[in-house]
Scaffold this motif. Structure first.
Motif, mmCIF file in Angstrom:
data_model
loop_
_atom_site.group_PDB
_atom_site.id
_atom_site.type_symbol
_atom_site.label_atom_id
_atom_site.label_comp_id
_atom_site.label_asym_id
_atom_site.label_seq_id
_atom_site.Cartn_x
_atom_site.Cartn_y
_atom_site.Cartn_z
ATOM 1 N N ALA A 405 -77.202 54.465 -63.836
ATOM 2 C CA ALA A 405 -77.754 53.173 -64.259
ATOM 3 C C ALA A 405 -79.197 53.322 -64.715
ATOM 4 O O ALA A 405 -79.602 52.787 -65.766
ATOM 5 C CB ALA A 405 -77.662 52.170 -63.103
ATOM 6 N N PHE A 406 -80.004 54.066 -63.948
ATOM 7 C CA PHE A 406 -81.401 54.253 -64.310
ATOM 8 C C PHE A 406 -81.527 54.958 -65.667
ATOM 9 O O PHE A 406 -82.388 54.611 -66.479
ATOM 10 C CB PHE A 406 -82.126 55.077 -63.247
ATOM 11 C CG PHE A 406 -82.395 54.326 -61.972
ATOM 12 C CD1 PHE A 406 -82.820 53.008 -61.991
ATOM 13 C CD2 PHE A 406 -82.239 54.943 -60.742
ATOM 14 C CE1 PHE A 406 -83.072 52.309 -60.815
ATOM 15 C CE2 PHE A 406 -82.494 54.267 -59.565
ATOM 16 C CZ PHE A 406 -82.913 52.944 -59.599
ATOM 17 N N LEU A 407 -80.662 55.953 -65.898
ATOM 18 C CA LEU A 407 -80.728 56.677 -67.170
ATOM 19 C C LEU A 407 -80.360 55.761 -68.337
ATOM 20 O O LEU A 407 -81.018 55.774 -69.387
ATOM 21 C CB LEU A 407 -79.805 57.899 -67.133
ATOM 22 C CG LEU A 407 -79.729 58.713 -68.428
ATOM 23 C CD1 LEU A 407 -81.112 59.207 -68.836
ATOM 24 C CD2 LEU A 407 -78.764 59.883 -68.279
ATOM 25 N N LEU A 408 -79.318 54.965 -68.172
ATOM 26 C CA LEU A 408 -78.927 54.042 -69.243
ATOM 27 C C LEU A 408 -80.059 53.074 -69.563
ATOM 28 O O LEU A 408 -80.359 52.808 -70.734
ATOM 29 C CB LEU A 408 -77.665 53.276 -68.834
ATOM 30 C CG LEU A 408 -76.375 54.107 -68.766
ATOM 31 C CD1 LEU A 408 -75.274 53.307 -68.073
ATOM 32 C CD2 LEU A 408 -75.924 54.535 -70.163
ATOM 33 N N LEU A 409 -80.724 52.554 -68.532
ATOM 34 C CA LEU A 409 -81.833 51.623 -68.759
ATOM 35 C C LEU A 409 -83.032 52.346 -69.370
ATOM 36 O O LEU A 409 -83.699 51.823 -70.270
ATOM 37 C CB LEU A 409 -82.227 50.947 -67.445
ATOM 38 C CG LEU A 409 -81.179 49.997 -66.862
ATOM 39 C CD1 LEU A 409 -81.576 49.551 -65.461
ATOM 40 C CD2 LEU A 409 -80.980 48.785 -67.771
ATOM 41 N N LEU A 410 -83.317 53.562 -68.885
ATOM 42 C CA LEU A 410 -84.444 54.332 -69.408
ATOM 43 C C LEU A 410 -84.283 54.610 -70.899
ATOM 44 O O LEU A 410 -85.256 54.587 -71.663
ATOM 45 C CB LEU A 410 -84.560 55.654 -68.640
ATOM 46 C CG LEU A 410 -85.658 56.616 -69.086
ATOM 47 C CD1 LEU A 410 -87.036 56.037 -68.772
ATOM 48 C CD2 LEU A 410 -85.494 57.976 -68.411
ATOM 49 N N THR A 411 -83.051 54.858 -71.323
ATOM 50 C CA THR A 411 -82.802 55.173 -72.737
ATOM 51 C C THR A 411 -82.587 53.914 -73.580
ATOM 52 O O THR A 411 -82.258 54.021 -74.768
ATOM 53 C CB THR A 411 -81.579 56.100 -72.872
ATOM 54 O OG1 THR A 411 -80.450 55.498 -72.235
ATOM 55 C CG2 THR A 411 -81.854 57.451 -72.228
ATOM 56 N N GLY A 412 -82.755 52.747 -72.967
ATOM 57 C CA GLY A 412 -82.646 51.496 -73.715
ATOM 58 C C GLY A 412 -81.236 50.999 -73.910
ATOM 59 O O GLY A 412 -81.011 50.031 -74.643
ATOM 60 N N ASP A 413 -80.259 51.634 -73.242
ATOM 61 C CA ASP A 413 -78.867 51.184 -73.345
ATOM 62 C C ASP A 413 -78.652 50.072 -72.320
ATOM 63 O O ASP A 413 -77.969 50.236 -71.315
ATOM 64 C CB ASP A 413 -77.918 52.357 -73.091
ATOM 65 C CG ASP A 413 -76.458 51.996 -73.356
ATOM 66 O OD1 ASP A 413 -76.160 50.798 -73.549
ATOM 67 O OD2 ASP A 413 -75.615 52.909 -73.338
ATOM 68 N N PHE A 414 -79.268 48.915 -72.596
ATOM 69 C CA PHE A 414 -79.221 47.808 -71.648
ATOM 70 C C PHE A 414 -77.816 47.226 -71.514
ATOM 71 O O PHE A 414 -77.454 46.705 -70.459
ATOM 72 C CB PHE A 414 -80.195 46.710 -72.064
ATOM 73 C CG PHE A 414 -81.652 47.038 -71.826
ATOM 74 C CD1 PHE A 414 -82.040 48.284 -71.356
ATOM 75 C CD2 PHE A 414 -82.642 46.091 -72.074
ATOM 76 C CE1 PHE A 414 -83.378 48.580 -71.134
ATOM 77 C CE2 PHE A 414 -83.983 46.370 -71.854
ATOM 78 C CZ PHE A 414 -84.354 47.617 -71.387
ATOM 79 N N ALA A 415 -77.021 47.295 -72.593
ATOM 80 C CA ALA A 415 -75.675 46.706 -72.547
ATOM 81 C C ALA A 415 -74.847 47.331 -71.430
ATOM 82 O O ALA A 415 -74.074 46.646 -70.750
ATOM 83 C CB ALA A 415 -74.978 46.893 -73.888
ATOM 84 N N ARG A 416 -74.984 48.644 -71.226
ATOM 85 C CA ARG A 416 -74.282 49.295 -70.119
ATOM 86 C C ARG A 416 -75.169 49.406 -68.877
ATOM 87 O O ARG A 416 -74.675 49.478 -67.755
ATOM 88 C CB ARG A 416 -73.824 50.697 -70.544
ATOM 89 C CG ARG A 416 -72.694 50.702 -71.550
ATOM 90 C CD ARG A 416 -72.098 52.099 -71.721
ATOM 91 N NE ARG A 416 -73.036 53.025 -72.362
ATOM 92 C CZ ARG A 416 -72.830 54.339 -72.443
ATOM 93 N NH1 ARG A 416 -71.735 54.880 -71.918
ATOM 94 N NH2 ARG A 416 -73.709 55.116 -73.058
ATOM 95 N N GLY A 417 -76.470 49.437 -69.104
ATOM 96 C CA GLY A 417 -77.386 49.688 -67.999
ATOM 97 C C GLY A 417 -77.488 48.568 -66.993
ATOM 98 O O GLY A 417 -77.448 48.797 -65.777
#
Length: 706
Positions: A405-417
């Motif tokens: 989850a942190f990686l998805l949010l860090l990379t800006g993939d908020f839809a999955r994050g």
């Protein structure tokens, strides 16, 4: 005297009736009487006198060996019984008792050969088959041990010890339901059989019947209150249930009975670590290693505590010691990799993770750690693949799910994050509020009253409090529950009723929502992050009180250099104050400390700094901090609540970030969509704060912020 040795004496007594020298017969018979009565010293003397007259007296040699075995002198016993066998190789009891002596010296493979010789002379001997099963268990051969116990029980179905150990063999094979049935057969005959009750608890625990397991341990302890193993097993179950205080008490009771119980000492260290008592945990691991120096698990777990304490070189030494004892210890390899990562030895760390995965390809811990390393190496796609692999193996792994989850949010993939970030509710730190009202998930809320409640740190509350006004814009009446030090500051949020957590009774409400779930509810993307900066302002009366105390000359800069010391990544979020000297030496600047808690290691440097006004200890709450920030030109800070506060106030703020920062700062950016007034200064591949500070100093010398 156990049954096997008693039978040996009885056999010798029968043979002693054979014609022989009357003096020899008399001495031996008298020795036998004393032996049967448990008077070992007198029996030993008489057996030796027998041998002085008749050196080849096989029964005297054998029983003298039995006495040696009874008092723990197994090497002496082996020599004596082998001499007896040399004179009478056809006695099954000689071979079985030689097996017991060999087992006493942990020479289990040889013991099994002796038991087999005994059984070839007297097949179906339940006691010998039972002892043979025990030796097979010691050799790690539970399947063969089970077969030996089964044969013993065919010969004697009421052999409770064989039944009990049969259950342990079944449990070792993962056949816990059958193990349970075996223990229950024991308990029908002997309801207070402490070992069966304790082992039954183990089987129940493996079947996830935790309450039944605890009840079985308690029955075992009623039968035998000083049973260290039952106390230990009970502690393990409570430990697994995360009832750490109770587990600690159970381990302590076990150690009161058996102070050198290495497993209890090591597990006690694990519990103390979970309770945040790290120095005590370290002491417990050290005691375990005194009791058992070759204990790889204790060495590895000791390394875990040293790692948390920031003693990375010591942690590395502890993992290395564990791996010398157990080269294929995947957990030690994986944790060693994390330590190497903290020491910025990333290539070595990655090699350790790969080695761990070569040993155990399904190691969720190694896959998760590998993902973290790849993330630090800016190999984000590979990191996500590692996390996805860990989640595929263990969907319930909180570490793997949260790292993903942190990686998805860090990379800006908020839809999955944001949906993935809901896994935070499984973290041990999550506090389930237990509200009777339903949780709001985005449905129409016009005319309803919604409680938004803080759930994490001060910075998180400041950052996500902006969503309260979005909720209000949907026609809801909003109550915002925040940490007490934030209430005087956030009470000024437009259209929101603010209450202090734990200090005030909550007003009536219809629905509730944790504050950090709001980005998920609103399906926030990088492009739709709520703006409206500034949304926080310092109370006018506080500003009026603090303004006269601020420096009058130069560029006025607020400074915060360390975060919470209990944060697992504190070494990446805090800078020793002395390292900031290049900033403090820049002409035309005046610094103000916003650091509320100054560490002992920084105290002298802070006290002797001539270019900084230290106000941190006088700041009573965040309204005071905001009032000071309002009178400054710039805030320079590591990732702390002061940075969030300055950003929410629209004040220029320069954030000093580690190579892989918290998810909210995204990656490869010098600005933040959350706080337009923020500039981000990141560590580079060299991973040094000095490089970051030099960059900030250069920018500061050229700054025109007034």
């Amino acid at each position: 005297m156990n049954r096997k040795l008693r039978r040996a004496n009885e056999a010798a007594a029968r043979r002693s009736g054979a014609p022989s020298d009357p003096r020899v017969a008399g001495l031996f018979s008298s020795g036998l009487v004393h032996h049967q009565a448990g008077r070992l010293a007198q029996a030993e003397t008489l057996y030796r006198e027998t041998l002085a007259l008749k050196p080849d007296h096989a029964d005297a040699l054998h029983l003298l060996g039995v006495i040696a075995s009874q008092v723990g002198q197994h090497d002496v016993a082996i020599d004596l019984i082998e001499r007896a066998i040399a004179h009478d190789p056809k006695s099954p009891v000689y071979h079985s008792n030689l097996g017991l002596a060999l087992a006493g010296r942990q020479r289990f493979a040889e013991a099994i050969k002796s038991y087999d010789r005994s059984l070839s002379l007297r097949p179906g001997d339940a006691e010998v088959l039972y002892s043979r099963g025990n030796a097979l268990v010691a050799l790690g051969r539970p399947r063969d041990a089970l077969e030996s116990y089964e044969r013993a029980l065919l010969a004697r179905p009421d052999h409770t010890e064989a039944l009990c150990n049969r259950g342990a063999a079944l449990a070792a094979l993962g056949r816990n339901e059958e193990a349970l049935a075996s223990y229950d057969r024991v308990l029908k005959v002997a309801p207070d059989h402490a070992e069966a009750l304790s082992n039954r608890g183990n089987a129940l625990k493996c079947l996830a019947r935790f309450d039944d397991a605890l009840a079985s341990y308690d029955r075992a302890l009623t039968a035998r209150p000083e049973d260290a193993q039952a106390l230990f097993n009970r502690g393990v179950t409570l430990h697994d249930l995360k009832r750490f205080a109770e587990a600690l008490a159970s381990y302590d009771r076990a150690l009161g009975v058996a102070p050198d119980h290495a497993e209890a000492l090591s597990n006690r260290g694990d519990v103390l670590r979970q309770l945040g008592r790290r120095e005590d945990a370290l002491a417990s691991y050290d005691r375990a290693l005194v009791a058992r120096p070759d204990y790889p698990e204790a060495l590895s777990n000791r390394g875990n505590v040293l790692k948390i304490l920031g003693r990375f070189d010591d942690a590395l030494a502890s993992y290395d010691a564990a791996l010398r004892l157990s080269p294929d210890y995947a957990a030690a390899l994986s944790n060693r990799a994390v330590t190497l990562q903290a020491l910025d030895r990333l290539d070595e760390a990655l090699a350790d993770c790969d080695r761990a995965l070569a040993l155990h390809s399904d190691s969720v811990e190694a896959l998760t750690n590998r993902g973290s390393l790849l993330q630090e190496l800016n190999r984000f796609d590979d990191a996500l693949t590692a996390y996805d692999g860990a989640v595929a193996i263990a969907p319930a792994s909180i570490d793997a799910q949260m790292n993903r989850a942190f990686l998805l949010l860090l990379t800006g993939d908020f839809a999955r994050g944001w949906p993935a970030y809901e896994w935070r509710r499984k973290l041990p730190s999550w506090v389930e509020r237990g509200f009777a009202q339903a949780e709001w998930s985005g449905q129409d809320i016009a005319g309803k009253r919604l409680l938004l409640h803080a759930e994490q740190g001060f910075g998180d509350t400041i950052q996500f409090a902006r969503y309260a006004q979005l909720v209000a814009a949907r026609g809801a009446n909003v109550i915002l529950e925040v940490q007490p030090p934030l209430k005087p500051l956030l009470a000024g949020l437009f259209g929101v009723e603010v209450v202090a957590a734990g200090r005030e009774e909550l007003p009536p409400f219809d629905l509730h929502c944790p504050l950090l779930s709001l980005p998920h509810v609103f399906a926030t993307t990088v492009a739709t992050i709520p703006g409206g900066i500034p949304y926080i302002a310092a109370p006018a009366d506080r500003f009026a009180a603090w303004a006269p105390r601020l420096p009058k000359d130069g560029l006025r800069i607020g400074l915060a250099w360390s975060g919470h010391r209990d944060n697992a990544r504190d070494h990446e979020r805090s800078i020793p104050f002395a390292r900031l000297a290049p900033l403090l030496a820049i002409p035309g600047t005046s610094f103000v400390s916003l650091q509320k808690d100054v560490r002992a290691t920084d105290a002298d440097d802070v006290r002797n700094c001539g270019n900084m006004l230290d106000l941190g200890c006088e700041l009573n709450d965040f309204a005071d901090t905001a009032a000071v920030i309002a009178g400054l030109d710039l805030v320079i800070t590591v990732d702390t609540a002061a940075g969030h506060l300055a950003g929410a106030m629209g004040k220029p703020v320069w954030l000093l970030l580690p190579r892989v920062p918290d998810f909210r700062w995204l990656r490869d950016r010098t600005t933040s969509p959350w706080y337009p007034s923020a500039r981000l200064f990141r560590k580079g591949r060299a991973d040094t704060w000095d490089e970051v500070i030099a960059g900030v100093a250069a920018e500061l010398e050229a700054a025109e912020l007034r």
